[in-house]
Design an enzyme around this catalytic site. Structure first.
Site, PDB file in Angstrom:
ATOM      1  N   PRO A  56       1.949   5.549 -16.429  1.00 56.92           N
ATOM      2  CA  PRO A  56       2.529   6.864 -16.127  1.00 56.92           C
ATOM      3  C   PRO A  56       2.139   7.364 -14.736  1.00 56.92           C
ATOM      4  CG  PRO A  56       1.579   6.832 -18.331  1.00 56.92           C
ATOM      5  CD  PRO A  56       1.129   5.579 -17.656  1.00 56.92           C
ATOM      6  N   TYR A  57       0.868   7.193 -14.382  1.00 51.86           N
ATOM      7  CA  TYR A  57       0.377   7.641 -13.076  1.00 51.86           C
ATOM      8  C   TYR A  57       1.004   6.809 -11.958  1.00 51.86           C
ATOM      9  CZ  TYR A  57      -3.021   8.734  -9.372  1.00 51.86           C
ATOM     10  OH  TYR A  57      -3.624   9.114  -8.188  1.00 51.86           O
ATOM     11  N   ALA A  58       0.990   5.480 -12.112  1.00 50.84           N
ATOM     12  CA  ALA A  58       1.547   4.611 -11.080  1.00 50.84           C
ATOM     13  C   ALA A  58       3.035   4.862 -10.890  1.00 50.84           C
ATOM     14  CB  ALA A  58       1.293   3.143 -11.439  1.00 50.84           C
ATOM     15  N   SER A  76       4.576   7.703 -11.239  1.00 50.00           N
ATOM     16  CA  SER A  76       4.737   8.925 -10.451  1.00 50.00           C
ATOM     17  C   SER A  76       4.461   8.656  -8.975  1.00 50.00           C
ATOM     18  CB  SER A  76       3.818  10.032 -10.980  1.00 50.00           C
ATOM     19  OG  SER A  76       2.460   9.810 -10.677  1.00 50.00           O
TER      20      SER A  76
END
Length: 246
Positions: free
Chosen positions: A154-156, A158
């Site tokens: 999820p972070y990557a 974004s």
């Protein structure tokens, strides 16, 4: 401190802690006036401003939700009122939630994307119209876009959006003499990175880089200083500052 940086004005979002704080301190040491943008902790932002001014620099603090266009407009307005304009924008604000895809909390995903995708677009939109010729716009990605570590999807994702934003904005500002680049740190010893990680996990991440250590916020601030000052022929790039990780 060089002639290319003295007298410039920088806005640093997320400037009250971690990499943002280190970047604000470094740009101030380079001779730039700094607007320390912060979301929640006024005390930490005021502390950063106090450290800059105690060293002879110029700085003010400005609070804003980076995903709120009106609030960020007021930050740019404050920079212009205090220092006469804006030359550099360093968008370091961001949030991190770790989760496997199967266990993903979609509410957390929405909150992260609001800060990590909408926020950079809001800041970039304002920077594109208000940064002066000869200036620089810096965004923040992550080296996890390349290392593809589990629980970081999820972070990557974004931050992958931020990389595309950065490269296209550089092309949209053709002829304006404004550089646009992204910094993609590897594991860096900040409170956001260290939260929830035990010693074994940290040791494993340390060994991923040939230099076999975590980055320090000051390591990343050094890259910010380069891209925000003398690096006038580096444009539309993602610089992975990670000690040699893939």
């Amino acid at each position: 401190m060089t002639d290319s940086t003295v007298g410039r004005v920088a806005i640093v979002t997320g400037g009250s802690r971690g990499i943002g704080r280190a970047s604000a301190l470094r740009l101030a040491a380079d001779g730039q006036a700094v607007v320390v943008g912060y979301g929640g902790s006024k005390a930490e932002a005021d502390s950063t401003v106090a450290e800059i001014t105690a060293a002879g620099g110029r700085a003010i603090a400005a609070q804003a939700d980076v995903a709120d266009e009106q609030a960020m407009t007021e930050v740019f307005d404050a920079a212009e009122r205090a220092f006469g304009g804006v030359d550099v924008v360093v968008h370091a604000a961001g949030v991190l939630y770790q989760s496997t895809i199967a266990e993903l909390d979609l509410d957390q995903l929405d909150r992260m994307h609001r800060t990590n995708i909408r926020g950079p677009f809001v800041v970039a939109k304002l920077a594109a119209s208000r940064v002066r010729a000869g200036g620089a716009i810096l965004t923040f990605s992550t080296s996890v876009v390349g290392t593809l570590l589990p629980a970081y999807a999820p972070y990557a994702a974004s931050k992958g959006a931020v990389e595309v934003l950065t490269k296209i904005l550089a092309r949209e500002l053709r002829g304006r003499d404004i550089t646009v680049n992204a910094v993609a740190p590897g594991p860096t010893a900040t409170a956001m990175f260290l939260e929830g990680k035990d010693e074994a996990i940290i040791d494993r991440l340390v060994k991923m880089a040939p230099l076999e250590r975590l980055g320090a916020p000051e390591d990343i601030a050094e890259v910010v200083s380069f891209l925000a000052g003398p690096a006038r022929w580096v444009n539309g790039q993602v610089l992975r500052a990670n000690g040699g990780m893939v």
